[in-house]
Design an enzyme around this catalytic site. Structure first.
Site, PDB file in Angstrom:
ATOM      1  N   GLU A 157     -96.440 -36.493  -3.569  1.00  0.00           N
ATOM      2  CA  GLU A 157     -97.766 -36.662  -2.992  1.00  0.00           C
ATOM      3  C   GLU A 157     -97.873 -37.985  -2.240  1.00  0.00           C
ATOM      4  O   GLU A 157     -98.525 -38.069  -1.200  1.00  0.00           O
ATOM      5  CB  GLU A 157     -98.829 -36.600  -4.087  1.00  0.00           C
ATOM      6  CG  GLU A 157     -99.033 -35.214  -4.669  1.00  0.00           C
ATOM      7  CD  GLU A 157     -99.557 -34.234  -3.631  1.00  0.00           C
ATOM      8  OE1 GLU A 157    -100.785 -34.092  -3.503  1.00  0.00           O
ATOM      9  OE2 GLU A 157     -98.729 -33.612  -2.939  1.00  0.00           O
TER      10      GLU A 157
ATOM     11  N   THR B 238    -106.053 -34.537   5.575  1.00  0.00           N
ATOM     12  CA  THR B 238    -106.355 -35.159   4.289  1.00  0.00           C
ATOM     13  C   THR B 238    -106.607 -36.655   4.422  1.00  0.00           C
ATOM     14  O   THR B 238    -107.548 -37.198   3.848  1.00  0.00           O
ATOM     15  CB  THR B 238    -105.196 -34.915   3.302  1.00  0.00           C
ATOM     16  OG1 THR B 238    -105.051 -33.502   3.114  1.00  0.00           O
ATOM     17  CG2 THR B 238    -105.476 -35.574   1.964  1.00  0.00           C
TER      18      THR B 238
END
Length: 325
Positions: free
Chosen positions: A147, A200
């Site tokens: 991530e 994002t």
């Protein structure tokens, strides 16, 4: 995030394999009020990884499908291969060679944990290939590294539910502590991904760095109410708690028809409605698969009427996490 899985803890519990085929689920993060601390796994969509043992040491990413050419084949830059290499190095198995094929079964940049599902599938695959030397808990720090590579921030609200299944609470990061929460048996999800672009990183940058104490108190109450509703199987409390006064008002601006979709979902029987992760996907809870399917269909139809294409999914909460075919 420091990797804490020690080499001495590696303990093969099964036979090593030459080939594995793994599915890892998409996720809906935040669950409206639980920014960066709550998430759940979905039965669909998800990503698949096929991993084959190679004769030469090293990790090679040989194929990616379903990404429209958007993801790098460079094994050092793709989250799947980079995390697999990190794991092999950490446990002292750099003698192992693998070839990886990644099959994207879900949209990129959807707010459904696309990078998390790919990373979890890769880590679960290499662990299965090696005979399961690490537990899921020990795989989690490697998934967080994925991530960090994908979006610059190693948050666990996508990778934790994708890896463990169910609904997860990130209690803390230092030390890392993840708790699996109860899932009421009649809880179903409607998920719709409008075909609009909400990166994002951009969505995170819009969030206020400071909030009023009175707003924080409301948010804490909603988080506590949602978790209490899960423990008590109180669907009404779950629905009443799915409100966000801190993040949603800002992120909703980026999602066309957001408030109109919420009205459609609630009118069709949704318990609650909100943004999945950073969006643009939205999701709703309901208490039957039929109701969830109706909500998904009506949301998709509403977007179609507004000339917005979308993908729709209806799912129970995935309790397993990744699985091997």
């Amino acid at each position: 995030m420091e990797l804490t899985t020690a080499k001495t803890s590696v303990n093969n519990t099964g036979k090593e394999k030459d080939k594995v085929h793994v599915f890892a689920p998409a996720t809906a993060a935040n669950l409206v009020c639980g920014y960066d601390i709550l998430g759940l796994a979905l039965d669909e969509p998800g990503d698949e990884v096929v991993m084959v043992r190679a004769g030469e040491p090293g990790v090679r990413l040989v194929k990616i499908t379903g990404d429209d050419g958007r993801l790098p084949l460079d094994p050092t830059k793709n989250t799947v291969s980079a995390c697999v290499q990190l794991l092999l190095t950490h446990i002292g198995r750099e003698d192992v060679g693998v070839e990886i094929s990644l099959h994207k079964q879900m949209p990129i940049g959807s707010g459904l944990g696309s990078s998390a599902a790919s990373t979890v599938a890769g880590l679960y695959a290499i662990n299965q290939l090696l005979g399961s030397p690490l537990s899921k808990q020990e795989l989690l720090p490697f998934a967080l590294k994925g991530e960090e590579l994908a979006c610059g921030h190693g948050h666990a609200d996508n990778v934790a539910p994708s890896l463990f299944g169910g609904i997860t609470l990130i209690k803390s990061y230092e030390p890392l502590e993840v708790i699996n929460l109860p899932v009421p048996k009649d809880l179903y999800c409607s998920v719709v991904f409008p075909h609009v672009d909400v990166p994002t990183r951009a969505a995170r940058q819009m969030i206020r760095s400071k909030v009023e104490l009175k707003e924080a108190v409301v948010q804490w109450g909603n988080i506590a109410g949602l978790i209490s509703g899960l423990f008590m199987n109180d669907y009404g409390l779950i629905g009443r708690s799915m409100k966000d006064v801190l993040i949603e008002p800002t992120r909703a601006i980026l999602i066309p028809e957001f408030y109109e979709m919420r009205e459609v979902a609630l009118a069709a029987g949704a318990l609650g409605f909100g943004i999945s992760g950073s969006g643009p996907s939205v999701f709703a809870f309901s208490t039957s698969k039929a109701t969830a399917a109706t909500i998904t269909a009506q949301l998709s139809e509403h977007l179609k009427f507004k000339n917005i294409d979308s993908n729709g999914y209806t799912s129970a909460v995935n309790m397993q996490g990744p699985k091997e075919f």
